[in-house]
Scaffold this active site. Structure first.
Site, PDB file in Angstrom:
ATOM      1  N   ASP A 141     -36.367 -13.656  13.571  1.00 30.02           N
ATOM      2  CA  ASP A 141     -35.412 -12.636  13.164  1.00 30.02           C
ATOM      3  C   ASP A 141     -36.101 -11.367  12.682  1.00 30.02           C
ATOM      4  OD1 ASP A 141     -33.886 -11.261  10.873  1.00 30.02           O
ATOM      5  OD2 ASP A 141     -32.284 -12.449  11.767  1.00 30.02           O
ATOM      6  N   LEU A 168     -29.660 -11.327  12.183  1.00 29.90           N
ATOM      7  CA  LEU A 168     -29.801 -11.430  13.640  1.00 29.90           C
ATOM      8  C   LEU A 168     -29.724 -12.864  14.122  1.00 29.90           C
ATOM      9  CD1 LEU A 168     -32.465  -8.801  14.721  1.00 29.90           C
ATOM     10  CD2 LEU A 168     -29.989  -8.581  14.472  1.00 29.90           C
ATOM     11  N   ASP A 169     -30.281 -13.790  13.353  1.00 30.19           N
ATOM     12  CA  ASP A 169     -30.160 -15.200  13.741  1.00 30.19           C
ATOM     13  C   ASP A 169     -28.706 -15.616  13.830  1.00 30.19           C
ATOM     14  OD1 ASP A 169     -32.740 -16.365  14.183  1.00 30.19           O
ATOM     15  OD2 ASP A 169     -33.159 -16.161  12.054  1.00 30.19           O
ATOM     16  N   TYR A 170     -27.941 -15.279  12.796  1.00 27.00           N
ATOM     17  CA  TYR A 170     -26.544 -15.709  12.792  1.00 27.00           C
ATOM     18  C   TYR A 170     -25.715 -14.945  13.823  1.00 27.00           C
ATOM     19  CZ  TYR A 170     -27.824 -18.152   8.525  1.00 27.00           C
ATOM     20  OH  TYR A 170     -28.424 -18.988   7.617  1.00 27.00           O
TER      21      TYR A 170
END
Length: 394
Positions: A141, A168-170
């Protein structure tokens, strides 16, 4: 009824983006089989209470893995690879987020899997995608935030900042779940399996949609936003913290003035308001510092003003609004009950949440293989060879 009930997902993901995608699919009713290496998903030991860490179900693992079943396979062993291929053969959807070449090494790549399961929806998540000059370049991320223009759009103090979350991951997990749903609709129309290639960098640039469009069109993106963009538009100090004002239009600005106790400015004409804006700005700043953020937030809410106090997550949860929206749900775990998020929207006044608890590493290894037709003797052999780890104390 849940929209993906009856569909089986083979979850070959780890850390955050991939697991959050399969978590979303699980919320919609899919049966998620999570394959973990003998050391487990690295997030199993990311924070939490001593009881959570003792059970290897840390707070970094729980929120995107509740409701799944865990099988622990050492994919470096041919016997374990054969088990994984049987799981892929029985799956409707396969999601992976390993570095390029890893799935080929295990004979679990799309070309191999689709040969024996032509209807599979196969999703690959990576930092930069499977084509282009950065194809198969690794990244997390924070690295993607740096290389995508995302950090450069968030400049505060001494330079670009990494947005917390990790957002960004989520966001990638949610975009990935949306992509799987699109692929399922294509399969329903064509009768064919689908391959989906999703890159975190693409998602980062989608989150900057307007700026990305302008930069691609002109080569000159807008300047990064600041905490104060215009008069009565941005972050202001309160007595104990900050509030955000959203005075985008004259009516918004008048409403703000009235709410903070400056009615003499609320009745001005547009021309008069504009001519006295510096005076008004100073008066509003001084007035906001007479009350706490929480008090101002309540005033703004009551008066229906587009403004709000800057709150911590704890304060937001304590407000009761997330509870009213059923944004979280309690699930069982070996370390006691945990709160996890639901799908984040309501359909027919209901929400989709996880159907099970938080899995221990390898907790369901034997049950999953028995469902595939393995015998107890087969399973004992796999355990003895080290190809299969049987939980829950693995």
């Amino acid at each position: 009824m849940k929209p993906l009930s009856g569909l089986r997902v083979l979850d070959l993901t780890h850390v955050l983006a991939g697991p959050y995608c399969t978590y979303q699919l699980g919320l919609l009713g899919a049966d998620i089989t999570k394959v973990e290496a003998p050391i487990g998903d690295m997030t199993r030991i990311w924070g939490g209470t001593p009881a959570q860490l003792a059970k290897r179900i840390g707070s970094g693992f729980v929120p995107q893995n509740a409701g799944k079943r865990s099988i622990c396979l050492d994919l470096n062993k041919p016997e374990a690879q054969a088990c994984a291929r049987k799981l892929a053969e029985a799956a409707d959807i396969l999601v992976e987020n390993f570095e390029g070449g890893t799935m080929e090494k295990f004979s679990l790549d799309y070309a191999t899997v689709s040969a024996f399961n032509p209807g599979i929806i196969y999703l690959s998540i990576s930092a930069f995608g499977r084509n282009g000059p950065y194809a198969n370049r690794p990244g997390f991320d924070d690295v993607v935030q740096a290389t995508s223009g995302y950090m450069a759009n968030n400049i505060r103090g001494d330079g670009p900042i990494r947005t917390g979350g990790p957002v960004l991951d989520y966001a990638t997990g949610m975009q990935a779940a949306s992509a799987v749903l699109a692929a399922l609709l294509l399969k329903a129309r064509t009768g064919k399996g689908q391959y989906v290639d999703l890159a975190m960098q693409d998602v980062a640039m989608l989150l900057l949609n307007r700026n990305t469009s302008i930069a691609a069109s002109t080569g000159l993106p807008p300047a990064p936003a600041d905490n104060r963009e215009a008069p009565l538009l941005g972050r202001y100090q309160s007595k104990d913290g900050y509030v955000m004002l959203a005075g985008y239009f004259p009516d918004h600005c008048r409403a703000i003035c009235a709410a903070v106790g400056l009615p003499e400015y609320a009745d001005l004409t547009n021309a008069a308001f504009k001519s006295r804006i510096e005076e008004i700005e100073s008066a509003v700043e001084a007035q906001l510092q007479t009350k706490t953020s929480a008090v101002w937030d309540q005033i703004f809410s009551t008066e229906k003003v587009v403004a709000g106090g800057v709150q911590s997550l704890e304060e937001t949860i304590a407000s009761g609004q997330p509870a009213a929206r059923q944004l979280t749900q309690e699930v069982a775990s070996a370390a006691g009950p945990q709160q996890v998020t639901t799908a984040g929207y309501r359909i027919n006044d209901g929400v989709f949440g996880p159907d099970g608890g938080v899995p221990m590493l390898g907790q369901h290894s034997s049950d999953i293989l028995l469902e595939l037709g393995y015998t107890s003797a087969d399973i004992e052999h796999l355990i003895a060879s080290g190809a299969l780890i049987q939980g829950p104390d693995a």
